[in-house]
Design an enzyme around this catalytic site. Structure first.
Site, PDB file in Angstrom:
ATOM      1  N   ARG A  63      -3.793   1.825  -0.258  1.00 28.14           N
ATOM      2  CA  ARG A  63      -4.356   0.668   0.454  1.00 28.14           C
ATOM      3  C   ARG A  63      -3.564  -0.609   0.150  1.00 28.14           C
ATOM      4  O   ARG A  63      -3.389  -1.475   1.022  1.00 28.14           O
ATOM      5  CB  ARG A  63      -5.823   0.503   0.064  1.00 28.14           C
ATOM      6  CG  ARG A  63      -6.556  -0.563   0.861  1.00 28.14           C
ATOM      7  CD  ARG A  63      -8.055  -0.517   0.593  1.00 28.14           C
ATOM      8  NE  ARG A  63      -8.782  -1.496   1.372  1.00 28.14           N
ATOM      9  CZ  ARG A  63      -9.587  -2.426   0.842  1.00 28.14           C
ATOM     10  NH1 ARG A  63      -9.750  -2.496  -0.480  1.00 28.14           N
ATOM     11  NH2 ARG A  63     -10.229  -3.274   1.614  1.00 28.14           N
ATOM     12  N   HIS A  67      -2.191  -3.268   2.862  1.00 31.47           N
ATOM     13  CA  HIS A  67      -2.581  -4.681   2.853  1.00 31.47           C
ATOM     14  C   HIS A  67      -1.393  -5.593   2.592  1.00 31.47           C
ATOM     15  O   HIS A  67      -1.396  -6.748   3.007  1.00 31.47           O
ATOM     16  CB  HIS A  67      -3.700  -4.922   1.833  1.00 31.47           C
ATOM     17  CG  HIS A  67      -5.046  -4.497   2.349  1.00 31.47           C
ATOM     18  ND1 HIS A  67      -6.222  -5.076   1.943  1.00 31.47           N
ATOM     19  CD2 HIS A  67      -5.390  -3.553   3.266  1.00 31.47           C
ATOM     20  CE1 HIS A  67      -7.235  -4.504   2.575  1.00 31.47           C
ATOM     21  NE2 HIS A  67      -6.765  -3.574   3.371  1.00 31.47           N
ATOM     22  N   ASP A  68      -0.365  -5.093   1.905  1.00 33.83           N
ATOM     23  CA  ASP A  68       0.852  -5.879   1.751  1.00 33.83           C
ATOM     24  C   ASP A  68       1.545  -5.998   3.110  1.00 33.83           C
ATOM     25  O   ASP A  68       1.846  -7.092   3.582  1.00 33.83           O
ATOM     26  CB  ASP A  68       1.783  -5.219   0.723  1.00 33.83           C
ATOM     27  CG  ASP A  68       3.000  -6.082   0.410  1.00 33.83           C
ATOM     28  OD1 ASP A  68       2.918  -7.325   0.607  1.00 33.83           O
ATOM     29  OD2 ASP A  68       4.029  -5.545  -0.028  1.00 33.83           O
ATOM     30  N   VAL A  71       0.183  -8.266   6.123  1.00 34.10           N
ATOM     31  CA  VAL A  71       0.125  -9.717   5.948  1.00 34.10           C
ATOM     32  C   VAL A  71       1.521 -10.201   5.550  1.00 34.10           C
ATOM     33  O   VAL A  71       1.984  -9.907   4.452  1.00 34.10           O
ATOM     34  CB  VAL A  71      -0.910 -10.092   4.859  1.00 34.10           C
ATOM     35  CG1 VAL A  71      -1.068 -11.596   4.782  1.00 34.10           C
ATOM     36  CG2 VAL A  71      -2.252  -9.425   5.147  1.00 34.10           C
ATOM     37  N   GLY A  73       4.306  -9.018   6.396  1.00 31.15           N
ATOM     38  CA  GLY A  73       5.241  -7.914   6.191  1.00 31.15           C
ATOM     39  C   GLY A  73       5.202  -7.379   4.768  1.00 31.15           C
ATOM     40  O   GLY A  73       4.553  -7.942   3.893  1.00 31.15           O
ATOM     41  N   SER A  77       3.727  -9.814  -1.164  1.00 26.87           N
ATOM     42  CA  SER A  77       2.945 -11.057  -1.220  1.00 26.87           C
ATOM     43  C   SER A  77       1.515 -10.822  -1.682  1.00 26.87           C
ATOM     44  O   SER A  77       0.870 -11.730  -2.221  1.00 26.87           O
ATOM     45  CB  SER A  77       2.955 -11.776   0.132  1.00 26.87           C
ATOM     46  OG  SER A  77       2.501 -10.917   1.153  1.00 26.87           O
ATOM     47  N   ASN A  95      -9.613  -8.674   0.215  1.00 30.55           N
ATOM     48  CA  ASN A  95      -8.970  -7.997  -0.911  1.00 30.55           C
ATOM     49  C   ASN A  95      -9.757  -8.071  -2.222  1.00 30.55           C
ATOM     50  O   ASN A  95      -9.632  -7.198  -3.068  1.00 30.55           O
ATOM     51  CB  ASN A  95      -7.581  -8.612  -1.155  1.00 30.55           C
ATOM     52  CG  ASN A  95      -6.597  -8.261  -0.050  1.00 30.55           C
ATOM     53  OD1 ASN A  95      -6.666  -7.190   0.536  1.00 30.55           O
ATOM     54  ND2 ASN A  95      -5.689  -9.178   0.242  1.00 30.55           N
ATOM     55  N   PRO A 164      -7.260  -5.880   9.649  1.00 26.97           N
ATOM     56  CA  PRO A 164      -8.343  -5.414  10.516  1.00 26.97           C
ATOM     57  C   PRO A 164      -9.651  -5.363   9.734  1.00 26.97           C
ATOM     58  O   PRO A 164      -9.646  -5.214   8.516  1.00 26.97           O
ATOM     59  CB  PRO A 164      -7.890  -4.010  10.934  1.00 26.97           C
ATOM     60  CG  PRO A 164      -6.860  -3.601   9.956  1.00 26.97           C
ATOM     61  CD  PRO A 164      -6.254  -4.853   9.408  1.00 26.97           C
ATOM     62  N   HIS A 194      -8.207   7.195   4.881  1.00 22.86           N
ATOM     63  CA  HIS A 194      -9.599   7.122   4.416  1.00 22.86           C
ATOM     64  C   HIS A 194     -10.144   8.480   3.972  1.00 22.86           C
ATOM     65  O   HIS A 194     -11.312   8.597   3.642  1.00 22.86           O
ATOM     66  CB  HIS A 194     -10.490   6.494   5.488  1.00 22.86           C
ATOM     67  CG  HIS A 194     -10.256   5.017   5.646  1.00 22.86           C
ATOM     68  ND1 HIS A 194     -10.922   4.243   6.556  1.00 22.86           N
ATOM     69  CD2 HIS A 194      -9.426   4.165   4.978  1.00 22.86           C
ATOM     70  CE1 HIS A 194     -10.506   2.978   6.458  1.00 22.86           C
ATOM     71  NE2 HIS A 194      -9.600   2.914   5.512  1.00 22.86           N
ATOM     72  N   THR A 195      -9.301   9.464   3.938  1.00 17.32           N
ATOM     73  CA  THR A 195      -9.680  10.751   3.351  1.00 17.32           C
ATOM     74  C   THR A 195      -9.765  10.643   1.829  1.00 17.32           C
ATOM     75  O   THR A 195     -10.316  11.527   1.178  1.00 17.32           O
ATOM     76  CB  THR A 195      -8.655  11.841   3.750  1.00 17.32           C
ATOM     77  OG1 THR A 195      -9.076  13.080   3.200  1.00 17.32           O
ATOM     78  CG2 THR A 195      -7.264  11.542   3.234  1.00 17.32           C
ATOM     79  N   SER A 251     -14.456  15.541  -0.132  1.00 18.12           N
ATOM     80  CA  SER A 251     -13.253  15.678  -0.973  1.00 18.12           C
ATOM     81  C   SER A 251     -12.569  14.319  -1.138  1.00 18.12           C
ATOM     82  O   SER A 251     -11.475  14.098  -0.625  1.00 18.12           O
ATOM     83  CB  SER A 251     -12.282  16.683  -0.355  1.00 18.12           C
ATOM     84  OG  SER A 251     -11.976  16.316   0.984  1.00 18.12           O
ATOM     85  N   ASP A 256      -6.634  15.433   2.435  1.00 24.06           N
ATOM     86  CA  ASP A 256      -6.768  16.494   3.434  1.00 24.06           C
ATOM     87  C   ASP A 256      -7.225  15.880   4.761  1.00 24.06           C
ATOM     88  O   ASP A 256      -7.164  14.660   4.923  1.00 24.06           O
ATOM     89  CB  ASP A 256      -7.756  17.556   2.942  1.00 24.06           C
ATOM     90  CG  ASP A 256      -9.102  16.940   2.552  1.00 24.06           C
ATOM     91  OD1 ASP A 256      -9.399  15.815   3.001  1.00 24.06           O
ATOM     92  OD2 ASP A 256      -9.852  17.594   1.811  1.00 24.06           O
TER      93      ASP A 256
END
Ligand code: HEM
Ligand SMILES: *[C@@H]1O[C@H](CO)[C@@H](O)[C@H](O)[C@H]1NC(C)=O
Length: 328
Positions: A63, A67-68, A71, A73, A77, A95, A164, A194-195, A251, A256
């Protein structure tokens, strides 16, 4: 006539291949081979140490790269600490307090500075660590083109406006990714991250307790799942802001495709997860990914590489930070 034709085809081919070269030359796989041969190994070693301490950090690091990159690129940052005069990205509500893994990057950077001072950028460390985390949770490994340099600007307000939101609908998500050169299919593919990992109750509690003026609960959630979530996130809990649940409960530590199974069963956790079912095209991609883990694994690796090129600084732009939390 024929030779003129052949010559012009040749010229066009040379120009086309020159262009491709230019694009690829920006970042390179094995970039630190000559300048700091141990770089990728050291990062992997620190990610492994962290993973054995707390497997959830792998999700945090994947993540962190996202998130880097979204924002300003992929310029590291997101790692910069706030100062008396500047509220940095990491202190945006998008964050803080949920983003994690900063210490893993710090540890890798300290070791890298000891062996090859001023060479390896924080932005590249984040990109390597995300890849290692995918691998360590059982996902497909991939080569990471490197050579990013670190940015010198980090604004909380930009993180709030650029990332987002979990309450976004499909159009909003698609637009957010398109703004950074990623397709809707790549958005669906990358959402598969998000798995692994967790979410704070506050990121989805609106779906349980105050959805909209006509419906208290989001009618699209599977009712048994909603019941479970209400138990894990009691509305009146004084501790609501600290409570977390796994995003893919079956899981949560394995990369997966069960996440897509959840979405198909109306058990997507965030509004933004369930939204992938709201158009025939994206619903079809969700079903394809759910049934074909190898297809998803390779699409995910390719999409991570593409995400990792967003707005990168190269050449003489930016800097190589000495400490990832502080501008030089
Ligand atoms: C499509 C738009 C996306 C939205 C709206 C979104 C939103 C969220 C939210 C709200 C959380 C839970 C944060 C919390 O409350 O603790 C989360 C967690 C997470 N997200 Fe996303 N996300 C999106 C896309 C992505 C992408 C593209 C990636 C990576 C490629 C990603 C990787 C993760 C991971 C691994 C976690 C778990 C983090 C942890 O356990 O610390 N997400 N996301
Ligand atoms: C509330 O949500 C439901 C389900 O998505 C929808 O059908 C309804 O139109 C919404 N009501 C308002 C006022 O937006």
């Amino acid at each position: 006539m024929t030779s003129l034709y052949i010559t012009s085809v040749f010229v066009v081919l040379v120009l086309v291949s020159y262009n491709v070269q230019e694009l690829k030359a920006q970042l390179q796989v094995g970039y630190y081979g000559a300048s700091c041969g141990m770089a990728e190994y050291i990062v992997k070693d620190e990610v492994r140490n962290a993973f054995y301490r707390d497997p959830g950090l792998a999700a945090g690091l994947v993540r962190l790269h996202f998130h880097d990159c979204f924002v300003r690129g992929c310029d590291g940052s997101v790692l910069i600490d706030s100062t008396a005069s500047n509220s940095a990205e990491k202190d945006s509500p998008a964050n803080n307090p949920s983003l994690r893994g900063y210490e893993v990057i710090d540890n890798a950077k300290a070791r890298l500075e000891a062996v090859c001072r001023g060479v390896v950028s924080c932005a590249d460390i984040v990109a390597f660590a995300a890849r290692d985390s995918v691998e360590m949770t059982g996902g497909l490994g991939y080569d990471v083109p490197a050579g990013r340099r670190d940015g010198r600007v980090s604004l909380a307000s930009e993180a709030s406006s650029s990332l987002p939101s979990p309450i976004d609908n499909l159009n909003q998500l698609t637009r957010s990714f398109a703004n950074r050169g990623l397709t809707q299919e790549e958005m669906v593919t990358l959402s598969g991250a998000h798995t692994i990992g967790r979410s704070h109750c506050t990121s989805f509690s609106n779906r349980l307790y105050n959805y909209n003026t006509t419906s208290i609960q989001d009618p699209s959630i599977d009712s048994l799942y909603a019941q479970q979530l209400k138990q894990q996130c009691p509305q009146k809990s004084p501790d609501m802001a600290n409570l977390v649940v796994p995003i893919n409960p079956s899981s949560p530590a394995v990369a997966d495709t069960d996440y897509y199974m959840d979405v198909l069963a109306n058990r997507g956790l965030h509004n933004s997860d369930q939204a992938l079912l709201s158009s025939p095209m994206t619903a079809n991609q969700v079903a394809q990914n759910a049934m074909n883990p190898r297809l998803w694994g390779s699409k995910f690796a390719a999409a991570m590489v593409k995400m990792g090129q967003i707005g990168v600084l190269t050449g003489k732009a930016g800097e190589i930070r000495a400490t990832c939390r502080v501008i030089n």
